[in-house]
Enzyme design. Sequence first.
Site, PDB file in Angstrom:
ATOM      1  N   HIS A 158      68.045  58.839 -15.408  1.00 40.04           N
ATOM      2  CA  HIS A 158      68.785  59.486 -16.499  1.00 40.04           C
ATOM      3  C   HIS A 158      68.292  58.961 -17.838  1.00 40.04           C
ATOM      4  O   HIS A 158      68.272  57.749 -18.073  1.00 40.04           O
ATOM      5  CB  HIS A 158      70.288  59.230 -16.336  1.00 40.04           C
ATOM      6  CG  HIS A 158      70.851  59.945 -15.147  1.00 40.04           C
ATOM      7  ND1 HIS A 158      71.788  59.387 -14.310  1.00 40.04           N
ATOM      8  CD2 HIS A 158      70.585  61.182 -14.655  1.00 40.04           C
ATOM      9  CE1 HIS A 158      72.083  60.258 -13.349  1.00 40.04           C
ATOM     10  NE2 HIS A 158      71.369  61.355 -13.541  1.00 40.04           N
ATOM     11  N   GLU A 161      69.909  56.122 -20.198  1.00 42.14           N
ATOM     12  CA  GLU A 161      70.295  54.856 -19.582  1.00 42.14           C
ATOM     13  C   GLU A 161      69.129  53.874 -19.654  1.00 42.14           C
ATOM     14  O   GLU A 161      68.517  53.527 -18.653  1.00 42.14           O
ATOM     15  CB  GLU A 161      70.761  55.133 -18.143  1.00 42.14           C
ATOM     16  CG  GLU A 161      71.947  56.104 -18.137  1.00 42.14           C
ATOM     17  CD  GLU A 161      72.330  56.659 -16.761  1.00 42.14           C
ATOM     18  OE1 GLU A 161      71.813  56.168 -15.752  1.00 42.14           O
ATOM     19  OE2 GLU A 161      73.157  57.587 -16.729  1.00 42.14           O
ATOM     20  N   HIS A 285      70.857  52.334 -13.210  1.00 40.77           N
ATOM     21  CA  HIS A 285      71.519  53.287 -14.096  1.00 40.77           C
ATOM     22  C   HIS A 285      72.463  52.505 -14.997  1.00 40.77           C
ATOM     23  O   HIS A 285      72.652  51.307 -14.843  1.00 40.77           O
ATOM     24  CB  HIS A 285      72.347  54.289 -13.278  1.00 40.77           C
ATOM     25  CG  HIS A 285      71.533  55.293 -12.513  1.00 40.77           C
ATOM     26  ND1 HIS A 285      71.534  56.627 -12.810  1.00 40.77           N
ATOM     27  CD2 HIS A 285      70.686  55.146 -11.459  1.00 40.77           C
ATOM     28  CE1 HIS A 285      70.734  57.271 -11.973  1.00 40.77           C
ATOM     29  NE2 HIS A 285      70.201  56.395 -11.136  1.00 40.77           N
ATOM     30  N   GLU A 357      75.170  50.237 -11.763  1.00 47.41           N
ATOM     31  CA  GLU A 357      75.522  50.877 -13.040  1.00 47.41           C
ATOM     32  C   GLU A 357      75.761  49.740 -14.024  1.00 47.41           C
ATOM     33  O   GLU A 357      76.814  49.110 -14.028  1.00 47.41           O
ATOM     34  CB  GLU A 357      76.782  51.739 -12.881  1.00 47.41           C
ATOM     35  CG  GLU A 357      76.624  52.915 -11.921  1.00 47.41           C
ATOM     36  CD  GLU A 357      75.983  54.141 -12.581  1.00 47.41           C
ATOM     37  OE1 GLU A 357      75.623  54.063 -13.775  1.00 47.41           O
ATOM     38  OE2 GLU A 357      75.844  55.174 -11.895  1.00 47.41           O
TER      39      GLU A 357
HETATM   40 ZN   LIG Z   1      72.683  57.493 -14.307  1.00 49.02          ZN
END
Ligand SMILES: [Zn+2]
Length: 748
Positions: A158, A161, A285, A357
């Site tokens: 992504h 990120e 991420h 994350e």
């Molecule tokens: Zn992500």
Amino acid sequence: MKRYLFFTLLTATMLFAGWNRVHVSLEGINNLSALSGLDVIRSKPGYWAEVVATDEDLQQLSASGLNYHVEVADLESYYASKMSGEGPFGNYYTLAEANAILDSLHEKYPQIISERMALPNNVSNVTWDSNYLWAVKISDNVAAQEDEPEVLFTGLHHAREPIGANITVEWARWLCENYGNDPLATYFVDTRQTWIVPVVNPDGYLYNEENNPWGGGMYRKNRRPGGGVDINRNYTYNWGYDNEGSSPNPNSDTYRGPEPGSEPEIQSTMNLCKAHNFVACLNFHSHSGLFIYAWGYIEEETPDSMEFFNWGEAATRACHYVVAPGGSGLYVTNGDSDDWMYGETEAKNRIFAATPEIGTDFWQDELAFEQVEATRPMLTATSMAASAYPELEDVTWLEGDDGEISPGETVGILIRVRNMGIKDPTGDISLSLSESDPRVELVKSNAVIPSLEPYAAGSNDDDLLEVKVSPSAKPDSAIPLTLKISAAGTEFTHKLLLPVGKRLTLIDETFEDKQIPEWNTNFFVADKGPHSKKYCITDSPDGLYGNNAFYYLESGKFDLRNKLNLELTFWHHYEMENGFDWCLLEVRTESSPDWTTLKRWSRTQKSWVREYFDLSEYSGSKEFQLRFVLQSDNEKNEDGWFIDDILLTGFAGKETVGVHELADIRTLPAAVNETVAKDILHFTAPAGSSIHAVLFDAAGRKVAETHCVAPFEWKLTDNLGRTLAPGVYFVHTYSESGETKTKVVLVK
Ligand SMILES: [Zn+2]
């Protein structure tokens, strides 16, 4: 006509004017389908969700009748205002910067890190915008495909990120720069084949750079014409399983693409996985402090859920993230990397894949380097996981009934080891003890721990090691010993310090007195199925803990000067709302007065279990305190925490800066030259002696450290490889033969 087209274009631009952070109330709503198509950051079904929503998404939320409020509007401006302004993307690496660092590493360490390689997709080597997906490989004999376990680390599926690029590139740097010096880095380079893809989505990342050159860009998808695809919904395993876990709508931030595996970026990563036998993979991420794994597409665990959880616990040791399967722990996603890597077993082997994350926001410029440090144990645990790995967990000195290790006494040694491998058993683990100190004599120097399954721990209970302390040894000293742990073709060396003296009991709390004036607490002593005798302590003896609860059990202050081998054990069981309510073990000292979390627990553990902590790093502190804390959030409560039999012990011994002093200093080599030119320190200790060196700045802050074998030249940089400012520094060295403190002047 022209006028009309202009108007349409303007409308479209207005609709996509900004991304917002939005808190959605889900009171009584367990079905999250109304959030379909949004990037869900965290959620608690039935209560709330935190999402990223475009202005257009907000209209959809309003139309669906959900209550929400915008917490931060126009995130791009918000993030841009918080960037340091130091160059493009501040502390985050742009694509060009990430590439440049990898190139310089290859130039310097060509034997162990490959050139950048472009990963082919099914059609060509390039993406929609004609960019490449760059990968590097790190291993000894890097040019050869060897029969060594393979691991993969990726960043930036992504585009908003960016921390994934820093973490993966810094791992490459750490491996290269510490190869030959740090035993773990050396082990990983010698026995693993590590692949790194720092930027899986170069088009989206460059698009953000073009539109927000100083950072803060919120574009997420790739650059497929027509609005882009969320490439982390485009993997082929259960692609498009439902419209909640991905969106069929090209305008959505979670658009899964027209077909499974339609996107060049995903073809490239899938081709890489098919061409190799990765055992484990982390796909980095951001954000919100989670370590999530398969399944993503359904709210179910895999048959390997215990291995995943144990791996996650090891990986998040330093950062204390929530460890859970994606689908049941966060929000369903289909077509994501982890499900495909783990679930697809025809075109390739099964890969233990997880998605950390990172952090608490998308762009956190000021925390970028801190987050790299805090997440390094994730890459360590993952590299360890790739084969059986016996990690030393605990050393217990069995001093006999008198509670003392005396000169002339024979001491039993219990070694506890844990297998950090995720799929291979260790086979028998051999322990071998050696000494080079006349104050100790080996009585039984070899022992075996039977084979350990993944993440199981075991010790040599039936096969103790034994040493005899010389009658001439002085009480209150510490004698160095060397322990070798070998298993599965690998050998690890550890330095142990045998304490000579009395075992001191600092805390021995069984709660049997009912009154506990030594503790500051709002817990309750209760006779609720204790671990031993009659009483234990708990937060809410007559029911569940409440909302926003804060229970604490805080010890008095302990003087840990002249105390060594500090060990804490206790027993507990708990029922907590998983991922939202926590039991914490915290410590503080006079030099870091804020409470630091050593470990935290959530989920449910119904039977009593023992916890063990080596607190030796706090020896030398003047005012040491422990605290047990139960903390809950706004909603949903459970039975809580039960604690019993808290024991903190140590041995009398001398303190030093940061490490234990070796009592018998026989030779003191001049460790370093005193004026340093060109950032190089020369160690002049006897050849072959191993040295632990720590660099402090003039204010006494630790700047860097190294473990090396003399003769050695230390290129002085900080721990992130950055050049140091000229000035006065202090080098402390610790070796078998003693320690030195030397002032050095760094000249430019
Ligand atoms: Zn992500």
